[in-house]
Every structure is written in C-alpha cells, then in structure tokens.
Design an enzyme around this catalytic site. Structure first.
Site, mmCIF file in Angstrom:
data_model
loop_
_atom_site.group_PDB
_atom_site.id
_atom_site.type_symbol
_atom_site.label_atom_id
_atom_site.label_comp_id
_atom_site.label_asym_id
_atom_site.label_seq_id
_atom_site.Cartn_x
_atom_site.Cartn_y
_atom_site.Cartn_z
ATOM 1 N N LYS A 268 0.860 -1.185 0.000
ATOM 2 C CA LYS A 268 0.000 0.000 0.000
ATOM 3 C C LYS A 268 0.900 1.240 0.000
ATOM 4 C CE LYS A 268 -3.203 2.650 2.975
ATOM 5 N NZ LYS A 268 -4.074 2.655 4.174
ATOM 6 N N ASP A 273 -2.383 10.208 3.414
ATOM 7 C CA ASP A 273 -3.786 9.842 3.616
ATOM 8 C C ASP A 273 -4.448 10.870 4.520
ATOM 9 O OD1 ASP A 273 -6.243 8.697 4.036
ATOM 10 O OD2 ASP A 273 -5.492 7.052 5.307
ATOM 11 N N LYS A 280 -9.667 13.279 8.141
ATOM 12 C CA LYS A 280 -9.182 12.875 9.456
ATOM 13 C C LYS A 280 -9.089 14.089 10.373
ATOM 14 C CE LYS A 280 -6.213 8.991 8.070
ATOM 15 N NZ LYS A 280 -6.860 7.954 8.890
ATOM 16 N N ASP A 291 1.703 6.401 5.422
ATOM 17 C CA ASP A 291 0.704 5.472 4.903
ATOM 18 C C ASP A 291 1.182 4.769 3.624
ATOM 19 O OD1 ASP A 291 -1.648 4.220 5.508
ATOM 20 O OD2 ASP A 291 -2.907 5.610 4.376
ATOM 21 N N ASP A 350 -12.052 7.383 4.059
ATOM 22 C CA ASP A 350 -10.808 7.135 4.789
ATOM 23 C C ASP A 350 -10.468 5.640 4.824
ATOM 24 O OD1 ASP A 350 -8.570 7.752 6.190
ATOM 25 O OD2 ASP A 350 -9.574 8.090 8.112
ATOM 26 N N GLU A 352 -9.544 3.869 2.473
ATOM 27 C CA GLU A 352 -9.103 3.919 1.086
ATOM 28 C C GLU A 352 -8.079 2.845 0.739
ATOM 29 O OE1 GLU A 352 -7.645 5.507 3.426
ATOM 30 O OE2 GLU A 352 -5.565 5.058 2.947
ATOM 31 N N ARG A 354 -7.861 -0.321 1.292
ATOM 32 C CA ARG A 354 -8.432 -1.549 0.728
ATOM 33 C C ARG A 354 -8.918 -1.327 -0.705
ATOM 34 N NH1 ARG A 354 -12.686 -1.699 5.570
ATOM 35 N NH2 ARG A 354 -10.893 -0.668 6.524
HETATM 36 N N1 BES Z 1 -4.056 4.583 6.901
HETATM 37 C C1 BES Z 1 -5.170 4.426 7.750
HETATM 38 C C2 BES Z 1 -4.921 3.427 8.866
HETATM 39 C C3 BES Z 1 -4.067 3.918 9.994
HETATM 40 C C4 BES Z 1 -4.575 4.785 10.928
HETATM 41 C C5 BES Z 1 -2.804 3.436 10.146
HETATM 42 C C6 BES Z 1 -3.796 5.196 11.984
HETATM 43 C C7 BES Z 1 -2.037 3.827 11.211
HETATM 44 C C8 BES Z 1 -2.525 4.704 12.134
HETATM 45 C C9 BES Z 1 -6.362 3.903 6.943
HETATM 46 O O1 BES Z 1 -6.445 4.329 5.643
HETATM 47 C C10 BES Z 1 -7.571 4.380 7.645
HETATM 48 O O2 BES Z 1 -7.776 5.559 7.682
HETATM 49 N N2 BES Z 1 -8.341 3.470 8.194
HETATM 50 C C11 BES Z 1 -9.500 3.797 8.886
HETATM 51 C C12 BES Z 1 -10.542 2.811 8.445
HETATM 52 C C13 BES Z 1 -11.906 3.114 8.931
HETATM 53 C C14 BES Z 1 -12.434 4.373 8.274
HETATM 54 C C15 BES Z 1 -12.768 1.930 8.613
HETATM 55 C C16 BES Z 1 -9.226 3.662 10.368
HETATM 56 O O3 BES Z 1 -8.510 2.747 10.756
HETATM 57 O O4 BES Z 1 -9.678 4.510 11.130
HETATM 58 ZN ZN ZN Z 2 -4.708 4.849 4.739
HETATM 59 MN MN MN Z 3 -7.475 6.191 5.496
#
Ligand code: BES
Ligand code: ZN
Ligand code: MN
Length: 501
Positions: A268, A273, A280, A291, A350, A352, A354
């Site tokens: 990825k 992000d 966020k 990210d 967010d 994204e 996947r």
């Molecule tokens: N890149 C983030 C995941 C992440 C968050 C990694 C904090 C490390 C620290 C990912 O794209 C994301 O934002 N995931 C969301 C998913 C949710 C919206 C289902 C998350 O984990 O909050």
């Molecule tokens: Zn992300």
């Molecule tokens: Mn995200």
C-alpha cells in the site's frame, strides 16, 4: 560501517576498544574472566567495589587496564545469564553501539556475539548484532541544513566467534545482514521523506532506481490512463482528489533464470492519507505520510533481495496514490466498480487502502503467482489490537501463514496471526452494491482483511497489517524499516539459502 568476524582471545586484541559482558549479580562472562586473569583481578576488583552490578544495559568504560593491549575495555551489563533472550540481546547491542559512538573509539572488537542466547546460533547472533547496529546508527537528516555528526564516529566492528570453524558462518551472517540493512535503510529513507517530496511519482522513481542499479531487476510503471483501460475503478477513485497522479510500480526481480512462478509482494503506497472527504482529525495527521509504509517495505525487501541475488522470481508492486479532499474527490455514497467486476459502496473515504489494494490484487493475477503477500498500514484498529510490537498476519492458507510466522520468529520482526473467519464477512453487507468498504466499529483490522480476501480467491494469499509497526510516533518519530527483515527472511527461506549450521 565495516564489519568482520574473527576468532581470537581477548587479551591478544590490539584495538581501540574491546567489549565484553558482565552478568548480574557481578558475574564475569567467560571472556571477561580471561581479561580478569591477565589483568590480575583488575576487573573483579572493580565489581567487588560495586562499580557495576551487571544489570542489562549498564555500561562501564575502562582505560589502561593492566596487561591489556587494547586502549579501552567496555564492560556491558547483560542481566541474569539464564534470562538473556533475543530481545535483550538486541537491546544490549544497541546500547553498546551508542556508547561506543560516544567514547571516541573508531573501532571495536565485540565479544557479545559469544554470549549464550537461548536457542540461537552464531549466524543469528552476528546477523542480529549487525542489523541492530545499523538500526541504531540510522538517522534521517538529508533535509536538515545543519547536520549533527559524532566527532569520531565508530567505523569498524569485529565480532568474535567462539571457534575458527564458525568463521564462514559469521561471514555469511555479515553478508545477509548487510543486504537486509540496505533494504531497511531504503525503506526508512522513502518512508521518512515528507509527503510534498515523496508523492506517487517519487515512489515510482525509487522503483526505477532498482531497475537501473541491478541487472536482473526491471521496473514498469502503470499510470492512470492505463489503469482506466484495465478497469481499476476503485484504485483510480481514491487518487481522483489529488493533483498527484496515481502510479503503480511493478518491480520484477528475475533470479531463478527460468519461468518458475513468481512470489508477489504488494505494498500500500498512500503517500499521504488525509482521509479524503471523510477528513481525518488534525492532530497527528502528519504521520499519515507513513501510509506508504507497505510500499516502502516492499521496496526495501526487493532491494535486499537484489543485493542477496537469491535464485527465485519475485515481483514487487508499489501501489502509489494520494488520498485528498477536493471537488473532484470520490465521496461517501459513491459506488465503485473494481477491476474484478465486483461493486463497492463507499461509506467512508478514509477506508481507502483496501480500495487501492483490491485492484492491485486483481492486477497481479496476470502473473500466475506462486503466492501473494500484501503489506499495508491498513487500519487504526490493528494498532489498538497489537500496538507497536507485532504486525498482524491474516491468511486463508495455513502453510503460508506458518511460513511467515516462522520468518518473523527467525528475524525478530514479529507477527501475530489474526482470524479471517467468514463470520466477519457479514459486516461488509451493502443494500446497494456487492458490499461496502466499511466493516463497522468492531474488529476493524479483521473486516479490512475480509474485504481484501474477496479479491484474492485465485491464489495463495497473506495480508500483513503493519499500521502499528511501520513507524514510531512521539519523540523518536521515524520509520522502523519493518517488515523488511521478516519479508527478506521469508525470501531467504524460500530460496533455500544456507543460513546457520
Ligand atoms: N491509513 C489508515 C490506517 C491507519 C490509521 C494506520 C492510523 C495507522 C494509524 C487507513 O487508511 C484508515 O484511515 N483506516 C481507517 C478505516 C476506517 C475508516 C474503517 C481507520 O482505521 O480509522
Ligand atoms: Zn490509509
Ligand atoms: Mn485512510
């Protein structure tokens, strides 16, 4: 930094510093014992006076020890002898390296590689010592105008091994460790790079660089126009809000010299992000430059692999993209058609990662892969579950899961398996599309993996969620270089390369 191995006795070394262990409570290691005899009890006297207890990580630097040819002796506390484990061994080495760097010794002969670590051989001890050393000496200062360098930095370390017979094993450990350390350093360098510099084009340049530097590496870049032709509607949607074009790098390493099926690594590569329209919160958002840690890890593993010249075929994919809000950005409610043909209702922009990965995972079907491992900073939920210590491993293929767990155990770059049961799949149900990109608040790391599993039916697949392990926040903020070590170990094992005895 230069590394070598030798097999000699401590009193014969003529070095700037020799490094030996002392156990708790005030017990000399076998090597320290030898020094003590030559110096007529100088060291044991100090211990008796209470200068060093031997607690793990304690340091005592001695000058002009009687009858010793080396300028300095560094006594290193190693804790209780019976309790010395892998983690402690690495910590002791790191502490030793920082201390040596401050003493002004430019070279050292280190006898800590002779300590007994439960279940670990000379190969492991030398390799881990070098990886820990390189990790400890890494700094990212290319963007500072004033660089702080130690005045007389450590240049050379000799690791001592118990017998001459083990010298070739030690040398092999050095070669492997240096290749892995190179991979880790490239991983850290790209990951630490700020997102205004490290955008998808920058990631692609790094991939091209491997092509230029190694004969059996060839890199191809897939741009947005080509993605559109391929039907990668989901990947494209995520990048649509950014002025930086999405670019997917395909790094082919041809080491087997035949057409044996490739192992495929998919990273990825969200170079930033922001969350997109589902923006966020502001605090700590800078860390979302990391990210692209999955792509950085794949790049690092490909670099290490090319250095090691292993006889296998491997393809590394860097799925570069930037997730930004804009009037052109994709939105919650949008329904995307993925390259697989399956439709996805976006409930949160967010989630994204996947959406980018699913199309990359469909794309790699064309390589008829032996197996596919994707690596991603995928979910905050993974950080909640495992913290910064273990990478989450998901796999529908038990043998592959065990191979990866083994590699993580051997390399010390830890992973922990999580379930991927169908029971969780229901959380992705959508009233309008085949499924959604959001699993709800429970088991977020698992539902994200479940989402990916819907695109990986045609091959053996594993998913590594490195959200907690790829970087450290806070005062020592920075990329960890994980999981390069584990991935390279996996490739070493796969290639059948000789390692320990
Ligand atoms: N890149 C983030 C995941 C992440 C968050 C990694 C904090 C490390 C620290 C990912 O794209 C994301 O934002 N995931 C969301 C998913 C949710 C919206 C289902 C998350 O984990 O909050
Ligand atoms: Zn992300
Ligand atoms: Mn995200």
């Amino acid at each position: 930094m230069e590394f070598s191995v030798k097999s000699g006795s401590p009193e014969k070394q003529r070095s700037a510093c020799i490094v030996v262990g002392v156990f708790e409570p005030r017990r000399l290691s076998a090597i320290a014992e030898q020094l003590d005899e030559i110096s007529e009890g100088y060291i044991s006297n100090l211990l008796r006076r209470g200068d060093l207890e031997g607690k793990s990580g304690q340091m005592l630097l001695l000058h002009h020890v009687p009858n010793i040819l080396s300028e300095r002796v560094l006594l290193v506390g190693c804790g209780k002898e019976r309790e010395l484990d892998e983690r402690q061994y690495r910590q002791i080495i790191s502490k030793t390296i920082s201390t040596l760097n401050e003493t002004g010794s430019m070279e050292a002969v280190c006898f800590l590689s002779e300590l007994h670590v439960k279940g670990r051989d000379t190969y492991w001890k030398v390799r881990q010592a070098i990886e820990a050393t390189q990790d400890c000496l890494y700094s990212f200062n290319s963007l500072k105008t004033r660089k702080e360098e130690p005045r007389r930095p450590l240049r050379k370390i000799v690791f001592n091994v118990p017998t001459r017979r083990e010298l070739p094993i030690g040398e092999r450990a050095i070669n492997h460790a240096l290749a892995i350390a190179k991979g880790i350093t490239s991983c850290k360098n790209v990951a630490n790079m700020p997102p205004n510099i490290c955008n998808p084009a920058y990631l692609a340049e790094q991939a091209q660089m491997l092509d230029s530097n190694y004969d059996n590496v060839s890199t191809k870049i897939v741009n947005e126009e080509e993605m559109a032709e391929l039907g990668m509607g989901s990947y494209l949607a995520v990048g649509r809000g950014s002025v930086n074009e999405s670019l997917m790098s395909i790094i082919k390493y041809d080491g087997a010299g035949d057409d044996s099926k490739p192992l495929v690594l998919v990273g990825k590569g969200l170079t930033f992000d922001s969350g997109g329209i589902s923006l966020k919160p502001g605090a700590g958002m800078d860390e979302m430059k990391y990210d692209m840690g999955g792509a950085a890890g794949v790049l690092g593993a490909m670099h290490a692999l090319a250095e090691l010249a292993l006889p296998i075929n491997v393809i590394g994919i860097l799925a570069g993209c930037e997730n930004m809000p804009s009037s052109n950005a994709y939105r919650p409610g949008d329904i995307l058609t993925t390259m697989s043909g399956q439709t996805v209702e976006v409930l949160n922009t967010d989630a994204e990662g996947r959406l980018v990965l699913c199309d990359a995972l469909t794309y790699v079907e064309r390589f008829d892969p032996e197996l596919v491992i994707d690596v991603a900073t995928l979910t905050g939920a993974c950080v909640v579950a495992l913290g910064g210590h273990a990478t989450a491993l998901f796999s529908s293929h038990n043998p592959l899961a065990h191979e990866l767990l083994n590699a993580s155990e051997q390399s010390g770059d830890r992973a922990w398996r999580m379930p991927l049961w169908d029971d969780y799949q229901d959380q992705l149900e959508s009233p309008f599309a085949d499924f959604t990109n959001l699993g709800g608040k429970e088991a977020g790391a698992i539902t994200a993996a479940c989402f990916l599993s819907r695109f990986t039916k045609k091959y053996n697949w594993a998913h590594l969620d490195i959200a907690g392990t790829a970087w450290r926040g806070g005062k020592n903020k920075g990329s960890t270089g994980r999981p390069v070590s584990m991935l390279t170990q996996f490739l070493l094992n796969r290639s059948g390369a000789e390692q320990g005895e």
